[in-house]
Design a protein around this motif. Structure first.
Motif, PDB file in Angstrom:
ATOM      1  N   THR A 161      15.087  40.714  26.641  1.00 13.52           N
ATOM      2  CA  THR A 161      15.018  40.884  28.090  1.00 13.52           C
ATOM      3  C   THR A 161      13.660  40.414  28.599  1.00 13.52           C
ATOM      4  O   THR A 161      12.688  40.300  27.824  1.00 13.52           O
ATOM      5  CB  THR A 161      15.202  42.361  28.492  1.00 13.52           C
ATOM      6  N   GLU A 187      12.378  53.347  29.792  1.00 11.17           N
ATOM      7  CA  GLU A 187      13.180  53.053  30.977  1.00 11.17           C
ATOM      8  C   GLU A 187      14.231  51.974  30.765  1.00 11.17           C
ATOM      9  O   GLU A 187      15.230  51.935  31.487  1.00 11.17           O
ATOM     10  CB  GLU A 187      12.266  52.674  32.143  1.00 11.17           C
ATOM     11  N   GLU A 188      14.029  51.105  29.768  1.00  6.54           N
ATOM     12  CA  GLU A 188      15.003  50.034  29.554  1.00  6.54           C
ATOM     13  C   GLU A 188      15.558  49.996  28.139  1.00  6.54           C
ATOM     14  O   GLU A 188      16.777  50.008  27.936  1.00  6.54           O
ATOM     15  CB  GLU A 188      14.393  48.663  29.882  1.00  6.54           C
ATOM     16  N   HIS A 189      14.689  49.930  27.157  1.00  6.23           N
ATOM     17  CA  HIS A 189      15.118  49.601  25.794  1.00  6.23           C
ATOM     18  C   HIS A 189      16.073  50.643  25.217  1.00  6.23           C
ATOM     19  O   HIS A 189      17.154  50.278  24.704  1.00  6.23           O
ATOM     20  CB  HIS A 189      13.899  49.442  24.896  1.00  6.23           C
ATOM     21  N   TRP A 238       8.527  50.373  29.178  1.00  8.37           N
ATOM     22  CA  TRP A 238       9.646  49.510  28.809  1.00  8.37           C
ATOM     23  C   TRP A 238      10.619  50.231  27.892  1.00  8.37           C
ATOM     24  O   TRP A 238      11.843  50.203  28.106  1.00  8.37           O
ATOM     25  CB  TRP A 238       9.128  48.237  28.128  1.00  8.37           C
ATOM     26  N   TRP A 257      11.655  42.098  30.488  1.00  9.74           N
ATOM     27  CA  TRP A 257      10.678  43.182  30.383  1.00  9.74           C
ATOM     28  C   TRP A 257      10.139  43.286  28.960  1.00  9.74           C
ATOM     29  O   TRP A 257       8.949  43.498  28.761  1.00  9.74           O
ATOM     30  CB  TRP A 257      11.324  44.496  30.814  1.00  9.74           C
ATOM     31  N   LEU A 316      19.509  50.433  26.877  1.00  9.96           N
ATOM     32  CA  LEU A 316      20.309  49.287  26.452  1.00  9.96           C
ATOM     33  C   LEU A 316      20.825  49.458  25.020  1.00  9.96           C
ATOM     34  O   LEU A 316      21.962  49.094  24.708  1.00  9.96           O
ATOM     35  CB  LEU A 316      19.491  48.002  26.564  1.00  9.96           C
TER      36      LEU A 316
END
Length: 259
Positions: free
Chosen positions: A222, A156-158, A153, A224, A161
């Motif tokens: 989010t 790949e995302e946090h 997480w 995730w 963002l």
């Protein structure tokens, strides 16, 4: 560190800034950057055994080091074994020394979605760069019941963002290698060190109010993230969060003189 009532701030700053840091930066090229921060806020689990001084020490120093192997090298260990009478005296009186060594596992500087590769890549980071890019730091320690999901997480995302937040400059994730908490305010059974979470995320900003932006709030809300942390944080085993304002940055003298 927290000087406590037995070490004045003037004494603490004079020793740390003019003796403790220069001994490392002037002789050890492994030290690629150094900066000191004033801790402005801290959040800990309510069931932590730490005293208030251990939970929220007033001052922090952050170093980027090219290899943790330096800690076993005689060039480094002699700094402890042969410390000055003044440093030995301060360590005998100081309230808290919370020392941690980490291994870097994710760096947004090496994430092609965010930056061109190898923007820093452990090259010496100068005083001017730190002052420009790292005036406000959020250090978030966390340990969940699923380390792989948390890492996926975050990577790949946090971090991606957060890179949209105005004033953001870098996010890194670390894994704890070694730590210890000493000082007359520390728990004598060593429980303070055991409370430290396994992973540490360090986010750097040019401004001191990133949390108030919509981009920051969106990055922390989010689906995730909810899966990784669990409803109401139920998957979190250990957690701590500190915010810090830059106090002083330093040039890594020996590293900058490498050929």
């Amino acid at each position: 560190m927290e000087p406590g009532k037995d070490v004045s701030l003037d004494e603490f700053h004079e020793w740390y800034g003019n003796e403790h840091i220069p001994l490392r930066l002037e002789s050890l090229p492994e030290f690629r950057s150094a900066a000191r921060y004033k801790v402005t806020g801290a959040v800990f689990p309510t069931n932590a055994v730490s005293t208030s001084e251990v939970k929220a020490p007033g001052w922090a120093a952050m170093y980027t080091i090219s290899s943790n192997a330096i800690f076993a090298d005689r060039a480094y260990t002699r700094l402890r074994d042969e410390r000055s009478a003044r440093e030995a005296d301060i360590f005998a009186r100081i309230a808290v020394v919370d020392r941690r060594a980490y291994r870097l596992v994710y760096d947004s500087d090496l994430d092609a979605r965010i930056h061109s590769p190898a923007r820093h890549n452990l090259r010496p980071q100068t005083k001017d760069e730190i002052e420009r890019e790292s005036r406000y730091v959020v250090a978030h320690g966390v340990e969940t019941d699923d380390a792989q999901e948390y890492a996926k997480w975050f990577d790949e995302e946090h971090a991606f963002l957060l890179s949209k937040v105005p004033g953001w400059t870098r996010s890194r994730r670390f894994e704890l290698v070694d730590n210890g908490v000493v000082g007359h305010a520390a728990d004598k059974q060593g429980r303070d060190a055991k409370e430290v979470p396994k992973f540490l995320a360090v986010h750097e900003y040019t401004n001191d109010q990133p949390e108030s932006t919509q981009e920051y709030k969106a990055a922390c809300d989010t689906e995730w993230r909810a899966r990784a942390m669990g409803p109401n944080g139920e998957r979190i085993v250990k957690r701590e969060r500190k915010t810090m304002q830059l106090f002083r940055a330093y040039d890594p003298i020996s590293a900058m003189q490498e050929k």
